[in-house]
Design an enzyme around this catalytic site. Structure first.
Site, PDB file in Angstrom:
ATOM      1  N   ILE A 197       0.838  -1.206   0.000  1.00  0.00           N
ATOM      2  CA  ILE A 197       0.000   0.000   0.000  1.00  0.00           C
ATOM      3  C   ILE A 197       0.874   1.257   0.000  1.00  0.00           C
ATOM      4  O   ILE A 197       0.596   2.227  -0.702  1.00  0.00           O
ATOM      5  CB  ILE A 197      -0.931  -0.015   1.234  1.00  0.00           C
ATOM      6  CG1 ILE A 197      -1.915  -1.188   1.154  1.00  0.00           C
ATOM      7  CG2 ILE A 197      -1.668   1.303   1.374  1.00  0.00           C
ATOM      8  CD1 ILE A 197      -2.696  -1.431   2.448  1.00  0.00           C
ATOM      9  N   ASP A 223      11.787   2.669   4.558  1.00  0.00           N
ATOM     10  CA  ASP A 223      11.402   1.270   4.777  1.00  0.00           C
ATOM     11  C   ASP A 223      12.478   0.614   5.635  1.00  0.00           C
ATOM     12  O   ASP A 223      13.657   0.961   5.541  1.00  0.00           O
ATOM     13  CB  ASP A 223      11.254   0.514   3.448  1.00  0.00           C
ATOM     14  CG  ASP A 223      10.310  -0.672   3.562  1.00  0.00           C
ATOM     15  OD1 ASP A 223       9.179  -0.597   3.034  1.00  0.00           O
ATOM     16  OD2 ASP A 223      10.698  -1.672   4.213  1.00  0.00           O
ATOM     17  N   ASN A 271       2.333   4.776   7.315  1.00  0.00           N
ATOM     18  CA  ASN A 271       1.809   3.558   6.691  1.00  0.00           C
ATOM     19  C   ASN A 271       2.463   2.287   7.226  1.00  0.00           C
ATOM     20  O   ASN A 271       1.852   1.222   7.192  1.00  0.00           O
ATOM     21  CB  ASN A 271       2.020   3.658   5.168  1.00  0.00           C
ATOM     22  CG  ASN A 271       1.853   2.323   4.471  1.00  0.00           C
ATOM     23  OD1 ASN A 271       0.749   1.861   4.248  1.00  0.00           O
ATOM     24  ND2 ASN A 271       2.974   1.671   4.135  1.00  0.00           N
ATOM     25  N   SER A 319      -6.791   0.453  10.058  1.00  0.00           N
ATOM     26  CA  SER A 319      -7.382  -0.800   9.568  1.00  0.00           C
ATOM     27  C   SER A 319      -8.812  -0.863  10.058  1.00  0.00           C
ATOM     28  O   SER A 319      -9.159  -0.207  11.055  1.00  0.00           O
ATOM     29  CB  SER A 319      -6.602  -1.992  10.144  1.00  0.00           C
ATOM     30  OG  SER A 319      -7.307  -3.202   9.939  1.00  0.00           O
ATOM     31  N   TYR A 326      -2.618  -6.696  17.050  1.00  0.00           N
ATOM     32  CA  TYR A 326      -2.846  -5.828  15.874  1.00  0.00           C
ATOM     33  C   TYR A 326      -4.048  -4.926  16.111  1.00  0.00           C
ATOM     34  O   TYR A 326      -3.979  -3.710  15.890  1.00  0.00           O
ATOM     35  CB  TYR A 326      -3.067  -6.723  14.645  1.00  0.00           C
ATOM     36  CG  TYR A 326      -3.232  -5.991  13.338  1.00  0.00           C
ATOM     37  CD1 TYR A 326      -2.135  -5.440  12.676  1.00  0.00           C
ATOM     38  CD2 TYR A 326      -4.485  -5.867  12.740  1.00  0.00           C
ATOM     39  CE1 TYR A 326      -2.285  -4.776  11.464  1.00  0.00           C
ATOM     40  CE2 TYR A 326      -4.646  -5.214  11.528  1.00  0.00           C
ATOM     41  CZ  TYR A 326      -3.537  -4.670  10.889  1.00  0.00           C
ATOM     42  OH  TYR A 326      -3.692  -4.014   9.682  1.00  0.00           O
ATOM     43  N   LYS A 342      -4.051  -0.846  16.316  1.00  0.00           N
ATOM     44  CA  LYS A 342      -4.786  -0.029  15.336  1.00  0.00           C
ATOM     45  C   LYS A 342      -5.872   0.816  16.026  1.00  0.00           C
ATOM     46  O   LYS A 342      -6.115   1.951  15.605  1.00  0.00           O
ATOM     47  CB  LYS A 342      -5.376  -0.917  14.237  1.00  0.00           C
ATOM     48  CG  LYS A 342      -4.330  -1.583  13.341  1.00  0.00           C
ATOM     49  CD  LYS A 342      -3.483  -0.575  12.556  1.00  0.00           C
ATOM     50  CE  LYS A 342      -2.636  -1.254  11.478  1.00  0.00           C
ATOM     51  NZ  LYS A 342      -1.776  -0.303  10.743  1.00  0.00           N
ATOM     52  N   VAL A 401      -6.535  -6.257   1.404  1.00  0.00           N
ATOM     53  CA  VAL A 401      -5.997  -5.850   0.111  1.00  0.00           C
ATOM     54  C   VAL A 401      -5.496  -7.078  -0.631  1.00  0.00           C
ATOM     55  O   VAL A 401      -4.794  -7.910  -0.052  1.00  0.00           O
ATOM     56  CB  VAL A 401      -4.827  -4.862   0.321  1.00  0.00           C
ATOM     57  CG1 VAL A 401      -4.109  -4.578  -0.983  1.00  0.00           C
ATOM     58  CG2 VAL A 401      -5.335  -3.566   0.935  1.00  0.00           C
TER      59      VAL A 401
HETATM   60  P1  NAD Z   1       3.293  -4.910   3.303  1.00  0.00           P
HETATM   61  O1  NAD Z   1       3.811  -5.922   4.260  1.00  0.00           O
HETATM   62  O2  NAD Z   1       2.978  -5.302   1.893  1.00  0.00           O
HETATM   63  O3  NAD Z   1       4.263  -3.648   3.243  1.00  0.00           O
HETATM   64  C1  NAD Z   1       4.654  -2.997   4.422  1.00  0.00           C
HETATM   65  C2  NAD Z   1       5.993  -2.328   4.209  1.00  0.00           C
HETATM   66  O4  NAD Z   1       6.355  -1.742   5.471  1.00  0.00           O
HETATM   67  C3  NAD Z   1       7.096  -3.304   3.813  1.00  0.00           C
HETATM   68  O5  NAD Z   1       7.883  -2.789   2.759  1.00  0.00           O
HETATM   69  C4  NAD Z   1       7.914  -3.444   5.106  1.00  0.00           C
HETATM   70  O6  NAD Z   1       9.293  -3.729   4.882  1.00  0.00           O
HETATM   71  C5  NAD Z   1       7.700  -2.085   5.755  1.00  0.00           C
HETATM   72  N1  NAD Z   1       7.897  -2.128   7.205  1.00  0.00           N
HETATM   73  C6  NAD Z   1       7.537  -3.120   8.060  1.00  0.00           C
HETATM   74  N2  NAD Z   1       7.941  -2.815   9.308  1.00  0.00           N
HETATM   75  C7  NAD Z   1       8.555  -1.611   9.233  1.00  0.00           C
HETATM   76  C8  NAD Z   1       9.195  -0.777  10.189  1.00  0.00           C
HETATM   77  N3  NAD Z   1       9.313  -1.157  11.465  1.00  0.00           N
HETATM   78  N4  NAD Z   1       9.713   0.404   9.771  1.00  0.00           N
HETATM   79  C9  NAD Z   1       9.636   0.775   8.468  1.00  0.00           C
HETATM   80  N5  NAD Z   1       9.061   0.009   7.517  1.00  0.00           N
HETATM   81  C10 NAD Z   1       8.518  -1.161   7.887  1.00  0.00           C
HETATM   82  O7  NAD Z   1       1.963  -4.329   4.020  1.00  0.00           O
HETATM   83  P2  NAD Z   1       0.729  -3.500   3.401  1.00  0.00           P
HETATM   84  O8  NAD Z   1      -0.377  -4.444   3.131  1.00  0.00           O
HETATM   85  O9  NAD Z   1       1.189  -2.619   2.322  1.00  0.00           O
HETATM   86  O10 NAD Z   1       0.293  -2.674   4.707  1.00  0.00           O
HETATM   87  C11 NAD Z   1       0.544  -1.284   4.830  1.00  0.00           C
HETATM   88  C12 NAD Z   1      -0.314  -0.753   5.966  1.00  0.00           C
HETATM   89  O11 NAD Z   1      -1.702  -1.021   5.699  1.00  0.00           O
HETATM   90  C13 NAD Z   1      -0.014  -1.389   7.325  1.00  0.00           C
HETATM   91  O12 NAD Z   1      -0.074  -0.408   8.335  1.00  0.00           O
HETATM   92  C14 NAD Z   1      -1.146  -2.396   7.483  1.00  0.00           C
HETATM   93  O13 NAD Z   1      -1.415  -2.689   8.837  1.00  0.00           O
HETATM   94  C15 NAD Z   1      -2.282  -1.670   6.817  1.00  0.00           C
HETATM   95  N6  NAD Z   1      -3.365  -2.547   6.360  1.00  0.00           N
HETATM   96  C16 NAD Z   1      -3.138  -3.485   5.407  1.00  0.00           C
HETATM   97  C17 NAD Z   1      -4.191  -4.308   5.008  1.00  0.00           C
HETATM   98  C18 NAD Z   1      -4.000  -5.369   3.951  1.00  0.00           C
HETATM   99  O14 NAD Z   1      -4.929  -6.153   3.688  1.00  0.00           O
HETATM  100  N7  NAD Z   1      -2.866  -5.464   3.299  1.00  0.00           N
HETATM  101  C19 NAD Z   1      -5.460  -4.164   5.578  1.00  0.00           C
HETATM  102  C20 NAD Z   1      -5.654  -3.198   6.554  1.00  0.00           C
HETATM  103  C21 NAD Z   1      -4.595  -2.387   6.943  1.00  0.00           C
END
Ligand code: NAD
Length: 250
Positions: A15, A34, A77, A130, A143, A147, A176
């Site tokens: 995202i 990241d 994010n 979330s 989690y 959130k 997602v």
């Molecule tokens: P993802 O795992 O695809 O990407 C997350 C990115 O964040 C990765 O590149 C990872 O290396 C980086 N990351 C992880 N820990 C970190 C840290 N301590 N410091 C800096 N970077 C860090 O996840 P996503 O699906 O893109 O999720 C992004 C956000 O959206 C998150 O906050 C997640 O909780 C939220 N979210 C995702 C979903 C979903 O279905 N994917 C649903 C609801 C909420």
């Protein structure tokens, strides 16, 4: 968004990467951080600013913001799913790490960003929370707690920072389509003894629209929240999730 200076945390993939690209398409100057250096390649190729930074580490966060020459928008994010399982089996270290990345990370980045946003005469913060930040989420206590905390931070900081012209909103993605959701489904299947297909069908049935969302759909909402069109929108929690009715998958 022309010339806006934007930081997206955890923006190397998923995202966050879609958000970074959407801002850049609108003419913004984007800096992506990241924890995983390997995830930053595409951002470097496109000429974005990049930093390797663990948002849960106060020293890393201080170094990231010290490198910026100003800031108009912060997108908190970075997040991790944390453990899946009954609360009495959650390892306290995993609890701590889940809260540290999803909640303390947003606090640390916001704390460092506010002086820069004040210096710019105002700006916008978007926290990627979330639907687990407004609903209970069985087997995902760390989690959900983190959130819900992020939503509380959003509501509080909208009040605290409003007088400085800094707007603070949250976006709640639904499930997602992508790699992360595959990991979440696999972990939940393992914890409940169901097949991944059953768990996936359960997630699809949770929303009114019966569909997963795309990173681009979430990014569009984030860019809008930071645009002049949303100049009077603050303290809001916007679901981009097809309307998640419940987080029960059984
Ligand atoms: P993802 O795992 O695809 O990407 C997350 C990115 O964040 C990765 O590149 C990872 O290396 C980086 N990351 C992880 N820990 C970190 C840290 N301590 N410091 C800096 N970077 C860090 O996840 P996503 O699906 O893109 O999720 C992004 C956000 O959206 C998150 O906050 C997640 O909780 C939220 N979210 C995702 C979903 C979903 O279905 N994917 C649903 C609801 C909420």
């Amino acid at each position: 968004m022309s010339e806006q200076r934007v930081v997206v945390t955890g923006g190397g993939r998923g995202i966050g990467w879609a958000i970074a690209q959407a801002f850049a398409t609108g003419g913004a100057r984007v800096h992506v951080c990241d924890v995983d250096d390997g995830a930053l390649g595409p951002a470097r190729q496109l000429g974005f600013g990049t930093s390797v930074c663990d948002v849960a580490d106060a020293g890393d966060v201080a170094a990231l913001f010290a490198r910026l020459d100003g800031l108009d928008v912060l997108v908190n994010n970075a997040g991790i799913a944390g453990p899946t399982g009954p609360v009495d089996e959650v390892d306290p270290a995993e609890w701590d790490r889940t809260v540290a990345v999803n909640l303390t990370g947003a606090f640390l980045c916001t704390r460092a960003a506010v002086p820069l946003l004040r210096g710019a005469g105002g700006g916008a913060i978007v926290n990627i929370a979330s639907s687990a930040g407004v609903l209970g989420y069985p087997l995902r206590a760390p989690y959900a707690a983190a959130k819900w905390g992020l939503v509380g931070l959003t509501k509080t900081l909208a009040m605290e920072l409003g007088p400085a012209g800094i707007r603070v909103n949250a976006v709640n993605p639904g499930p997602v389509e992508g790699e992360r959701m595959q990991r979440v489904i696999a972990a939940e299947a393992a914890a409940t003894g169901r097949s991944p297909d059953e768990v996936r069908a359960g997630y699809l049935a949770q929303t009114s629209l019966g569909a997963f969302v795309t990173p681009a759909e979430i990014a569009a909402a984030v860019v809008w929240l930071c645009s002049p069109a949303a100049a009077k929108v603050t303290g809001q929690v916007l679901g981009v999730d097809g309307n998640t009715e419940t987080l029960r998958t059984t």
